[in-house]
Design a protein around this motif. Structure first.
Motif, PDB file in Angstrom:
ATOM      1  N   ASN B 127       0.823  -1.211   0.000  1.00 29.51           N
ATOM      2  CA  ASN B 127       0.000   0.000   0.000  1.00 29.51           C
ATOM      3  C   ASN B 127       0.860   1.265   0.000  1.00 29.51           C
ATOM      4  O   ASN B 127       0.482   2.277  -0.599  1.00 29.51           O
ATOM      5  CB  ASN B 127      -0.959  -0.005   1.185  1.00 29.51           C
ATOM      6  N   LYS B 130       1.697   1.780  -3.428  1.00 31.16           N
ATOM      7  CA  LYS B 130       0.603   2.355  -4.209  1.00 31.16           C
ATOM      8  C   LYS B 130       0.510   3.866  -3.987  1.00 31.16           C
ATOM      9  O   LYS B 130       0.265   4.632  -4.916  1.00 31.16           O
ATOM     10  CB  LYS B 130      -0.735   1.687  -3.818  1.00 31.16           C
ATOM     11  N   LEU B 153       4.142  -5.196  -4.816  1.00 26.41           N
ATOM     12  CA  LEU B 153       2.708  -5.254  -5.129  1.00 26.41           C
ATOM     13  C   LEU B 153       2.244  -6.706  -5.264  1.00 26.41           C
ATOM     14  O   LEU B 153       2.960  -7.528  -5.834  1.00 26.41           O
ATOM     15  CB  LEU B 153       2.426  -4.526  -6.446  1.00 26.41           C
ATOM     16  N   ASN B 157      -2.785  -6.043  -7.491  1.00 23.78           N
ATOM     17  CA  ASN B 157      -2.331  -4.672  -7.696  1.00 23.78           C
ATOM     18  C   ASN B 157      -1.357  -4.568  -8.867  1.00 23.78           C
ATOM     19  O   ASN B 157      -1.242  -3.503  -9.482  1.00 23.78           O
ATOM     20  CB  ASN B 157      -1.702  -4.125  -6.415  1.00 23.78           C
TER      21      ASN B 157
END
Lengths: 396, 268
Positions: B127, B130, B153, B157
């Motif tokens: 995350n 991201k 990831l 993702n």
């Protein structure tokens, strides 16, 4: 392409740090410290001077005691009436009394050696404007009449004023020292953290190096002065509640203005150089090493201000005077020299102009180191290389 | 031309990374950057991003806005996700309510809205990755430099990222990315640069694969494209079960050959 964005960086630095509990805990600690510093001496006095007996000739004891009762946190005062000067003087001469109040030429005088409790009473009498300054001729007459003792304070105690002023300058000098050191290090930490996590690399695609540096200095500076403001308000409120008067009675507005000016100049000098030197470090663990020379310079400034508090004369006073013109020491010592009467106005103006000019140079120098070293992950460079262009870099 | 290295040389101390190297990035392309560890992929991206300056040669930068994702994941770890993305939007020149709206839009797209008020340091590595990816996409850049964007990831993702990559290309964004997933790189990228011994070697995938791999229970066989149908027929006739037929990566093969050539050349 990258833009300056100093404003956005400054808002982030300020907003993020002001939103952290650590900032408010430090601020709260400072507020408590201010309160303790203001109330503490009174409490100490109460403990060390539980009761003082003074004499009075022609002054109703009740009047003096009533005046004294209005002062919080003081020791007990007992006023013993005497029918004549001669009787009171003999008590003072034999050491049974520190002194006595006497009405002379329609004014009130204290004859003897006042301690802090009596000082406080005299200050209270003066503050209430019950009595005006005794004419020099009357003072001389009292002095002639009372050769066995010494007329020290009539009616205001300069001792109290002097101590409060000296202590205020010292405490504000300490705040100044802490301000430049603490917030300088904070800027340094901020720089090296961004460098260590390589966040600086992504930031520099959106912000110029100069914008990043300026934003950090302005944002952290705003935080520092917010904290200073809160401490100032807390100190004022405590003084007002404690003695019914503001602390700034001890320091005139011009001295406080000088403090603020020194704080701004000091922060600008130290904040920018801390940022520049911190950019030399590749990781947080190297920060101390990178900024040690600067920390030592600040310490010398602090020692100078501590020496000034002892009101030296002769060579030491001259040395401190000269140091007040040397960049980095100037902001701390120009203010601390108030202990010795302060710099003459023209020297002060010259000093301020010099320091402002130096700030421009320091910011340029720091920005140069910052630009060159922010993305350079070599081990700490020797100080000789600080100002040089870096030809080769180390691999990421 | 969006960006180009023209006869660029760069080194760290005695280690020469680029030696009069040339590279050009056109508009609306996905360009793969391949190289061994320490070969200079990150340095190349830093040169294009204006973070480093070449010792010799020049770097042409004609892009309007750059999104740079370095290999190291640098973020303000104590900031909450929403505030961090708003900060990035503000750096892109958005003012008033616009940074918040921009941040919300991107968080929703990447499924980060549930973490909007979470501190970055409590997020998982994926995350955090991201968040950093989103920060490179904000402000509508026309050039993206992604250094190992897939690391950390999960599969879901990674698919999302490929989708974003394709979408960006359709919008005319140029993407230079380095990754160790050579097979995938070949299927997404329009062209490739292989960085070997301080020089870039370009590679453009052929219209049709030159070789195929045939997976059976007994092993994998590589055959030329022309021989594929015969090889499958032969294996089936001999009683083997063909599990999968894959197009061989020409990129991997070319890169391997190039490395071998350079190694033998260096040895001589």
């Amino acid at each position: 392409m990258a833009r300056s964005n100093a404003r956005v960086i400054a808002f982030r630095e300020f907003g993020e740090r002001a939103g952290r509990p650590a900032f408010w805990l430090t601020t709260l600690f400072g507020v408590l410290l201010m309160i303790a510093l203001i109330i503490g001496p009174g409490l100490l006095q109460q403990l060390t001077h539980p009761a003082v007996t003074v004499g009075s000739v022609g002054v109703p004891p009740v009047q003096l005691e009533r005046l004294y009762q209005g002062i919080p946190h003081q020791g007990k005062l007992v006023v013993k009436p005497f029918s004549s000067n001669r009787l009171a003087r003999s008590q003072v001469a034999s050491g049974h009394l520190p002194g006595y109040f006497v009405r002379t030429n329609g004014r009130l005088a204290f004859v003897g050696r006042p301690n802090s409790t009596i000082d406080t009473l005299i200050a209270q009498i003066n503050r209430r404007a019950l009595l005006r300054r005794v004419a020099p001729a009357a003072l001389a007459a009292i002095a002639r009449a009372q050769r066995a003792t010494q007329v020290l304070l009539v009616p205001l105690s300069p001792t109290t004023s002097f101590i409060v002023r000296s202590a205020s300058i010292y405490v504000l000098g300490l705040v100044l020292f802490m301000l430049v050191l603490m917030y300088g290090m904070l800027i340094g930490m901020s720089v090296v953290e961004e460098k260590e996590t390589r966040h600086a690399e992504t930031l520099l695609t959106r912000v110029t190096a100069d914008g990043l540096l300026a934003g950090k200095i302005i944002g952290v500076g705003a935080l520092a002065f917010l904290q200073l403001f809160i401490w100032g308000v807390a100190a004022s409120a405590t003084f007002a509640a404690n003695g019914g008067h503001l602390p700034f009675n001890a320091l005139p507005a011009s001295d406080l203005g000088l403090f603020l000016l020194c704080a701004i100049i000091g922060y600008a000098q130290y904040g920018s150089i801390f940022a520049g030197l911190a950019a030399r470090a590749s990781r947080t663990s190297e920060l101390n090493q990178a900024t040690t020379p600067l920390a030592m310079i600040v310490m010398v400034g602090y020692v100078g201000s501590a020496l000034a508090a002892s009101h030296p004369t002769g060579v030491m006073a001259e040395v401190l005077h000269v140091m007040a013109f040397i960049p980095f020491w100037a902001p701390i010592l120009a203010f601390a020299l108030l202990q010795l009467g302060g710099l003459p106005w023209w020297q002060l103006l010259l000093d301020i102009a010099l320091q402002l000019a130096v700030i421009v140079w320091i910011i340029r120098f720091s920005a140069d180191i910052f630009r060159r070293r922010l993305l350079d992950y070599r081990a700490l460079a020797h100080p000789r290389r600080w100002g040089r262009r870096s030809g080769k870099l180390s691999p990421p | 031309m969006l960006a180009a290295l023209e006869k660029v040389s760069f080194g760290y101390g005695d280690h020469q990374v680029l030696d009069e190297a040339n590279l050009a990035l056109g508009r609306g392309q996905v360009v793969g950057l391949l190289g061994l560890n320490g070969s200079g992929k990150t340095t190349t991206m830093r040169l294009i991003a204006n973070i480093l300056q070449p010792v010799k040669g020049s770097v042409r930068r004609e892009f309007r806005k750059l999104g740079y994702l370095p290999e190291e994941r640098g973020l303000y770890r104590k900031m909450v996700v929403g505030r961090y993305l708003e900060f990035i939007a503000a750096l892109d020149g958005l003012r008033g309510r616009a940074p918040r709206l921009e941040a919300v839009e991107w968080m929703e797209r990447f499924g980060l809205q549930v973490y909007a008020k979470s501190r970055i340091d409590v997020l998982s590595k994926g995350n955090q990755q991201k968040v950093q990816l989103v920060s490179t996409l904000m402000g509508h850049p026309d050039l993206l430099l992604w250094d190992e964007p897939f690391s950390g990831l999960d599969a879901l993702n990674q698919e999302l990222l490929v989708e974003v990559l394709k979408d960006s290309r359709e919008r005319g964004v140029t993407i230079l990315l380095s990754t160790h997933r050579i097979e995938d790189l070949e299927s997404w990228a329009d062209s490739h640069y292989m960085l070997v011994d301080g020089h870039f070697y370009s590679y453009r995938p052929p219209e049709r694969p030159a070789h195929y791999s045939i997976d059976t229970a007994q092993g994998t066989t590589t055959v030329a494209a022309a021989d594929l149908s015969q090889a499958v027929a032969r294996l089936t006739a001999s009683g083997q079960v063909v599990r999968q037929v894959r197009a061989e990566s020409g990129l991997a093969q070319t890169f391997k050959t190039l490395l071998e050539e350079k190694t033998s050349h260096g040895a001589q």
